[in-house]
Write a protein that holds these residues in place. Structure first.
Motif, PDB file in Angstrom:
ATOM      1  N   UNK A 264       0.862  -1.176   0.000  1.00  0.00           N
ATOM      2  CA  UNK A 264       0.000   0.000   0.000  1.00  0.00           C
ATOM      3  C   UNK A 264       0.901   1.229   0.000  1.00  0.00           C
ATOM      4  N   UNK A 265       0.387   2.375  -0.451  1.00  0.00           N
ATOM      5  CA  UNK A 265       1.218   3.574  -0.472  1.00  0.00           C
ATOM      6  C   UNK A 265       1.818   3.934   0.894  1.00  0.00           C
ATOM      7  N   UNK A 266       1.096   3.635   1.959  1.00  0.00           N
ATOM      8  CA  UNK A 266       1.578   4.026   3.279  1.00  0.00           C
ATOM      9  C   UNK A 266       2.149   2.857   4.074  1.00  0.00           C
ATOM     10  N   UNK A 267       2.327   1.708   3.445  1.00  0.00           N
ATOM     11  CA  UNK A 267       2.736   0.534   4.190  1.00  0.00           C
ATOM     12  C   UNK A 267       4.102   0.017   3.809  1.00  0.00           C
ATOM     13  N   UNK A 268       4.620  -0.841   4.695  1.00  0.00           N
ATOM     14  CA  UNK A 268       5.904  -1.488   4.423  1.00  0.00           C
ATOM     15  C   UNK A 268       5.750  -3.010   4.377  1.00  0.00           C
ATOM     16  N   UNK A 269       4.535  -3.490   4.637  1.00  0.00           N
ATOM     17  CA  UNK A 269       4.261  -4.925   4.595  1.00  0.00           C
ATOM     18  C   UNK A 269       3.375  -5.242   3.394  1.00  0.00           C
ATOM     19  N   UNK A 270       3.543  -6.449   2.845  1.00  0.00           N
ATOM     20  CA  UNK A 270       2.674  -6.840   1.725  1.00  0.00           C
ATOM     21  C   UNK A 270       1.207  -6.916   2.151  1.00  0.00           C
ATOM     22  N   UNK A 271       0.335  -6.517   1.272  1.00  0.00           N
ATOM     23  CA  UNK A 271      -1.103  -6.591   1.475  1.00  0.00           C
ATOM     24  C   UNK A 271      -1.711  -7.351   0.310  1.00  0.00           C
ATOM     25  N   UNK A 272      -2.951  -7.757   0.469  1.00  0.00           N
ATOM     26  CA  UNK A 272      -3.613  -8.531  -0.574  1.00  0.00           C
ATOM     27  C   UNK A 272      -5.027  -8.015  -0.792  1.00  0.00           C
ATOM     28  N   UNK A 273      -5.383  -7.869  -2.046  1.00  0.00           N
ATOM     29  CA  UNK A 273      -6.752  -7.567  -2.451  1.00  0.00           C
ATOM     30  C   UNK A 273      -7.206  -8.720  -3.332  1.00  0.00           C
ATOM     31  N   UNK A 274      -8.427  -9.166  -3.140  1.00  0.00           N
ATOM     32  CA  UNK A 274      -8.939 -10.274  -3.939  1.00  0.00           C
ATOM     33  C   UNK A 274     -10.158  -9.833  -4.726  1.00  0.00           C
ATOM     34  N   UNK A 275     -10.235 -10.320  -5.946  1.00  0.00           N
ATOM     35  CA  UNK A 275     -11.393 -10.093  -6.799  1.00  0.00           C
ATOM     36  C   UNK A 275     -12.150 -11.410  -6.853  1.00  0.00           C
ATOM     37  N   UNK A 276     -13.391 -11.392  -6.427  1.00  0.00           N
ATOM     38  CA  UNK A 276     -14.248 -12.573  -6.462  1.00  0.00           C
ATOM     39  C   UNK A 276     -15.163 -12.434  -7.672  1.00  0.00           C
ATOM     40  N   UNK A 277     -15.233 -13.472  -8.470  1.00  0.00           N
ATOM     41  CA  UNK A 277     -16.018 -13.378  -9.703  1.00  0.00           C
ATOM     42  C   UNK A 277     -16.587 -14.724 -10.087  1.00  0.00           C
ATOM     43  N   UNK A 278     -17.582 -14.692 -10.922  1.00  0.00           N
ATOM     44  CA  UNK A 278     -18.169 -15.882 -11.536  1.00  0.00           C
ATOM     45  C   UNK A 278     -18.038 -15.743 -13.045  1.00  0.00           C
ATOM     46  N   UNK A 279     -18.192 -16.848 -13.744  1.00  0.00           N
ATOM     47  CA  UNK A 279     -18.142 -16.811 -15.202  1.00  0.00           C
ATOM     48  C   UNK A 279     -19.271 -15.938 -15.750  1.00  0.00           C
ATOM     49  N   UNK A 280     -19.062 -15.378 -16.939  1.00  0.00           N
ATOM     50  CA  UNK A 280     -20.071 -14.542 -17.571  1.00  0.00           C
ATOM     51  C   UNK A 280     -20.175 -13.153 -16.972  1.00  0.00           C
ATOM     52  N   UNK A 281     -19.106 -12.707 -16.319  1.00  0.00           N
ATOM     53  CA  UNK A 281     -19.137 -11.379 -15.691  1.00  0.00           C
ATOM     54  C   UNK A 281     -18.813 -10.282 -16.697  1.00  0.00           C
ATOM     55  N   UNK A 282     -18.869  -9.052 -16.250  1.00  0.00           N
ATOM     56  CA  UNK A 282     -18.702  -7.902 -17.134  1.00  0.00           C
ATOM     57  C   UNK A 282     -17.292  -7.780 -17.712  1.00  0.00           C
ATOM     58  N   UNK A 283     -16.295  -8.403 -17.090  1.00  0.00           N
ATOM     59  CA  UNK A 283     -14.923  -8.352 -17.599  1.00  0.00           C
ATOM     60  C   UNK A 283     -14.583  -9.565 -18.458  1.00  0.00           C
ATOM     61  N   UNK A 284     -15.524 -10.484 -18.546  1.00  0.00           N
ATOM     62  CA  UNK A 284     -15.349 -11.698 -19.338  1.00  0.00           C
ATOM     63  C   UNK A 284     -14.109 -12.487 -18.909  1.00  0.00           C
TER      64      UNK A 284
END
Length: 54
Positions: free
Chosen positions: A33-53
């Motif tokens: 993160x911009x203000x951090x020194x440790x790794x962080x994680x963001x997850x994207x949860x999705x199903x098939x047929x979504x808007x991003x294909x």
């Protein structure tokens, strides 16, 4: 699709498992993160047929 921030935290693991049990796939992105020194994680949860294909 759901963007779930800070999924590196142990307390959010049940939420990720809940989503997986209901057919969501998980794409996790790790980095600093911009203000951090440790790794962080963001997850994207999705199903098939979504808007991003994905």
């Amino acid at each position: 699709m759901v963007v779930f921030d800070d999924t590196h935290r142990e307390r959010y693991q049940p939420g990720l498992e809940f989503a997986k049990e209901r057919g969501f796939r998980v794409l996790s992105l790790e980095g600093l993160k911009p203000s951090g020194i440790r790794p962080n994680q963001t997850s994207i949860l999705y199903r098939g047929g979504n808007c991003l294909d994905i």
